[in-house]
Structure formats: structure tokens, C-alpha cells
Design an enzyme around this catalytic site. Structure first.
Site, short mmCIF file in Angstrom:
data_model
loop_
_atom_site.label_atom_id
_atom_site.label_comp_id
_atom_site.label_asym_id
_atom_site.label_seq_id
_atom_site.Cartn_x
_atom_site.Cartn_y
_atom_site.Cartn_z
N LYS A 24 45.33 30.40 44.62
CA LYS A 24 44.28 29.47 44.17
C LYS A 24 44.69 28.77 42.87
O LYS A 24 44.56 27.55 42.73
CB LYS A 24 42.96 30.23 43.95
CG LYS A 24 42.48 31.01 45.17
CD LYS A 24 41.19 31.76 44.91
CE LYS A 24 41.26 32.81 43.84
NZ LYS A 24 42.11 33.99 44.17
N ARG A 99 32.08 34.43 42.84
CA ARG A 99 32.70 35.63 43.42
C ARG A 99 31.66 36.60 43.94
O ARG A 99 32.03 37.63 44.50
CB ARG A 99 33.47 36.34 42.33
CG ARG A 99 34.97 36.19 42.38
CD ARG A 99 35.49 36.85 41.13
NE ARG A 99 36.80 37.34 41.26
CZ ARG A 99 37.88 36.71 40.80
NH1 ARG A 99 37.78 35.51 40.26
NH2 ARG A 99 39.05 37.26 40.89
N ARG A 138 54.29 38.11 40.53
CA ARG A 138 53.83 37.00 39.67
C ARG A 138 54.27 37.18 38.22
O ARG A 138 54.19 38.26 37.66
CB ARG A 138 52.30 36.91 39.70
CG ARG A 138 51.78 35.89 38.68
CD ARG A 138 50.34 35.54 38.84
NE ARG A 138 49.49 36.69 39.05
CZ ARG A 138 48.26 36.61 39.56
NH1 ARG A 138 47.77 35.44 39.91
NH2 ARG A 138 47.53 37.68 39.73
N ARG A 171 50.99 39.96 34.32
CA ARG A 171 49.60 40.24 33.96
C ARG A 171 49.34 41.74 34.04
O ARG A 171 49.75 42.37 35.02
CB ARG A 171 48.65 39.49 34.91
CG ARG A 171 48.26 38.13 34.40
CD ARG A 171 47.52 37.29 35.38
NE ARG A 171 46.42 37.93 36.10
CZ ARG A 171 45.63 37.30 36.96
NH1 ARG A 171 45.82 36.02 37.20
NH2 ARG A 171 44.67 37.93 37.58
N ARG A 182 41.06 45.41 42.66
CA ARG A 182 40.69 43.98 42.77
C ARG A 182 40.50 43.60 44.24
O ARG A 182 39.57 42.87 44.58
CB ARG A 182 41.77 43.10 42.13
CG ARG A 182 41.76 43.19 40.61
CD ARG A 182 43.04 42.66 40.00
NE ARG A 182 43.27 41.26 40.29
CZ ARG A 182 44.47 40.69 40.24
NH1 ARG A 182 45.55 41.40 39.94
NH2 ARG A 182 44.60 39.41 40.51
P1 AP5 Z 1 48.22 32.51 42.03
O1 AP5 Z 1 48.13 31.05 42.23
O2 AP5 Z 1 48.28 33.03 40.62
O3 AP5 Z 1 47.07 33.25 42.88
P2 AP5 Z 1 45.50 33.32 42.64
O4 AP5 Z 1 44.84 33.18 43.96
O5 AP5 Z 1 45.09 32.39 41.55
O6 AP5 Z 1 45.41 34.83 42.20
P3 AP5 Z 1 44.67 35.57 40.99
O7 AP5 Z 1 45.22 36.97 41.00
O8 AP5 Z 1 44.77 34.81 39.69
O9 AP5 Z 1 43.22 35.55 41.46
P4 AP5 Z 1 42.15 36.52 41.08
O10 AP5 Z 1 41.03 35.87 41.75
O11 AP5 Z 1 42.35 37.95 41.39
O12 AP5 Z 1 42.23 36.58 39.48
P5 AP5 Z 1 41.47 35.78 38.34
O13 AP5 Z 1 42.48 35.38 37.35
O14 AP5 Z 1 40.60 34.74 38.94
O15 AP5 Z 1 49.51 33.02 42.84
C1 AP5 Z 1 49.85 34.40 42.86
C2 AP5 Z 1 51.38 34.52 42.98
O16 AP5 Z 1 51.78 34.00 44.25
C3 AP5 Z 1 52.18 33.72 41.94
O17 AP5 Z 1 53.32 34.47 41.59
C4 AP5 Z 1 52.60 32.44 42.67
O18 AP5 Z 1 53.82 31.91 42.18
C5 AP5 Z 1 52.75 32.97 44.09
N1 AP5 Z 1 52.47 31.97 45.12
C6 AP5 Z 1 51.45 31.07 45.15
N2 AP5 Z 1 51.50 30.36 46.28
C7 AP5 Z 1 52.55 30.81 46.99
C8 AP5 Z 1 53.12 30.48 48.25
N3 AP5 Z 1 52.61 29.52 49.03
N4 AP5 Z 1 54.20 31.16 48.68
C9 AP5 Z 1 54.75 32.15 47.92
N5 AP5 Z 1 54.27 32.51 46.71
C10 AP5 Z 1 53.17 31.85 46.25
O19 AP5 Z 1 40.51 36.90 37.77
C11 AP5 Z 1 40.99 37.98 36.99
C12 AP5 Z 1 39.83 38.90 36.63
O20 AP5 Z 1 38.85 38.20 35.85
C13 AP5 Z 1 39.05 39.46 37.84
O21 AP5 Z 1 39.67 40.61 38.38
C14 AP5 Z 1 37.70 39.77 37.19
O22 AP5 Z 1 37.77 40.97 36.42
C15 AP5 Z 1 37.52 38.62 36.21
N6 AP5 Z 1 36.80 37.48 36.83
C16 AP5 Z 1 37.30 36.23 37.05
N7 AP5 Z 1 36.39 35.45 37.62
C17 AP5 Z 1 35.28 36.21 37.79
C18 AP5 Z 1 34.00 35.96 38.36
N8 AP5 Z 1 33.69 34.76 38.87
N9 AP5 Z 1 33.11 36.97 38.38
C19 AP5 Z 1 33.41 38.19 37.85
N10 AP5 Z 1 34.61 38.49 37.30
C20 AP5 Z 1 35.54 37.51 37.28
#
Ligand code: AP5
Length: 227
Positions: A24, A99, A138, A171, A182
Site C-alpha cells: 500500500k 482499519r 523491507r 522497522r 499484525r
Molecule cells: P509496503 O508498501 O511498505 O507495504 P504496506 O502495505 O504499506 O505495508 P505496511 O507494513 O506498512 O502496512 P501496515 O498496514 O501493517 O503498517 P502501517 O505502517 O500502516 O511494502 C512492503 C514491502 O514489500 C517493501 O519492502 C516493498 O519494497 C515490497 N513490495 C511492495 N510491492 C511489491 C511488489 N509488487 N513486489 C515485491 N515486493 C514489493 O501501520 C503500522 C502500525 O501503526 C500498525 O501495526 C498499528 O499499530 C498502527 N496503525 C496504523 N494505522 C492504524 C489505524 N488506522 N488504526 C490503528 N492502528 C494503526
């Protein structure tokens, strides 16, 4: 893309929905600017607050570090402030929000009251084996936040960002035991939103397997208005 239906503002609201590691953030960075949209990542916002030791960062820390979800009221306050900023005037891509069902309902109410129109929800479908590879591989630039993957999208020089030479970091929540939590939070709290948005006729599913460029092509296709 349903832009500002029924409202005067004609803004475009896009939600990127999908499991941790689905890509994402990578795709939001690739496409938001092309449509003049702000990229609103709740995960990035929490990490920024935590790195600056703000009161909000202190509140969020234990949830983020353990792989749990930050309580809805904290998230909603933060997102409400963010989307009222001027760079969100023409619309925004929400990455990692909503979420939970209460977050989705609160967002719907905010969009309704602000005459924003209905969002387009882009659902990233990825198989679970690929998610683990993406999460454990990542690395993120300490300076500019660029996202790499040691397996599938490595930097030219190991450990250094191609853009600014910044150090690439793993991370803390990409450790395997936190990843498990997660993914389980996603299944319990976030996956039900797929059905919720499908029922509302707002969901577009994107096959998020394949290369980043292939996925970008598919995302652009669902975000582009029909000709
Ligand atoms: P990446 O683009 O970083 O993936 P992502 O979907 O953004 O994954 P996240 O882990 O950031 O999502 P998340 O929802 O768990 O974490 P968030 O930061 O929102 O890509 C991942 C990897 O894959 C990278 O290495 C990339 O290079 C690779 N890649 C991408 N596309 C590819 C492809 N096509 N082919 C191969 N490789 C590829 O949240 C973190 C924490 O914050 C949560 O756990 C929670 O505690 C809190 N939080 C955030 N938002 C909320 C909310 N709304 N409510 C409550 N808590 C929240």
C-alpha cells in the site's frame, strides 16, 4: 473514480486497503502525486510522532511496537487533523486507514458532512507467503522514507538509499513475532472491511502479486476515470 459525487468540492478520496506488507505504501508513493492527491499514511504519522517523542507518539508506542491497533479515538483525532490541512483540499490517498469498522463509519460520516463524496476503495490482494517475504525483506530510508526490499527491490548500494544515500533501516515491527500479531489483527479487525465496502459498491480489487511496476499499472487503471 467517484470524485465528489453529490458534493460541490469535487475532491477525490481513495482508500488503500490490504494486509500488512501488501504494498500500500509503495503504491501510494508511486501514484498519489500523479493525481495531485496527498498521501496520508497513519503508520508513517505514528512513526513520526514516536521518533519525536510527542504525547501522541507516547500513547501509540506500545500498540505499534506489539503489533496491536492504536485505539480508534486516537487514530480518528489524528486523521481528522491531517485531512483538514490544505494539501488535502483536492483529495487524498488513505494508506492504513480505516482499519476497524468504527473507523470506517467515522470516516463515512466525515466525508458526508464535509461534502467530500464517496471514496474509491482499492483492495490489494496478495497471498500470505508473499506477505512474509515483503515484510521481512523491507528496509526504509531513515532520511526520505523510500521503501526497498532486500529480495525484490534492493538498493544499488546495500544499506544505502538510491536517492539520498540515507541509511536503510528495518522497522522494529517487521520482526517475525510482531508480524504474526499484525496479521492476526488484520484478519480480525480489518479484513471485514472488504465485505463492508464491497456491500457499499465502493471496492475495486487489484491483484497485488507481480512486480511493483505491474501493480502500479493495475492501480492506475482502477484510479483512472473511464474515457
Ligand atoms: P509496503 O508498501 O511498505 O507495504 P504496506 O502495505 O504499506 O505495508 P505496511 O507494513 O506498512 O502496512 P501496515 O498496514 O501493517 O503498517 P502501517 O505502517 O500502516 O511494502 C512492503 C514491502 O514489500 C517493501 O519492502 C516493498 O519494497 C515490497 N513490495 C511492495 N510491492 C511489491 C511488489 N509488487 N513486489 C515485491 N515486493 C514489493 O501501520 C503500522 C502500525 O501503526 C500498525 O501495526 C498499528 O499499530 C498502527 N496503525 C496504523 N494505522 C492504524 C489505524 N488506522 N488504526 C490503528 N492502528 C494503526
Amino acid at each position: 473514480m467517484p470524485d465528489g459525487q453529490g458534493g460541490a468540492r469535487r475532491a477525490v478520496i481513495v482508500i488503500f486497503l490490504g494486509p500488512p506488507g501488501a504494498g500500500k505504501g509503495t503504491q501510494a508513493k508511486a501514484v498519489a502525486g500523479r493525481f495531485g492527491l496527498a498521501h496520508v499514511s497513519t503508520g508513517d504519522m505514528f512513526r513520526d510522532h514516536m521518533s519525536r517523542n510527542t504525547p501522541l507518539g507516547e500513547q501509540a508506542k506500545k500498540f505499534v511496537q506489539s503489533g496491536g491497533l492504536v485505539p480508534d479515538e486516537i487514530v480518528l483525532g489524528m486523521v481528522g487533523d491531517r485531512i483538514s490541512q490544505s494539501d488535502c483540499r483536492n483529495g487524498f490517498v488513505l494508506d492504513g486507514f480505516p482499519r476497524t469498522r468504527p473507523q470506517a463509519e467515522a470516516l463515512a460520516e466525515t466525508l458526508r458532512c464535509g461534502s467530500w463524496g464517496k471514496p474509491l476503495v482499492v483492495y490489494f490482494a496478495v497471498d500470505s507467503h508473499q506477505l512474509l517475504r515483503r515484510l521481512t525483506g523491507r528496509r526504509t530510508c531513515k532520511v526520505g522514507g523510500e521503501i526497498y526490499n532486500i529480495y525484490d527491490a534492493p538498493p544499488k548500494v546495500p544499506g544505502r538509499c538510491d536517492n539520498d544515500g540515507g541509511e536503510l533501516l528495518q522497522r522494529p515491527d517487521d520482526r517475525e513475532e510482531v508480524i504474526r500479531e499484525r496479521l492476526s489483527q488484520y484478519e480480525a479487525q480489518t479484513r471485514p472491511l472488504v465485505e463492508y465496502y464491497q456491500g457499499a459498491g465502493l471496492l475495486a480489487e487489484v491483484d497485488a502479486m507481480g512486480s511493483q511496476a505491474e501493480v502500479t499499472g493495475r492501480v492506475l487503471q482502477v484510479m483512472s476515470p473511464p474515457r
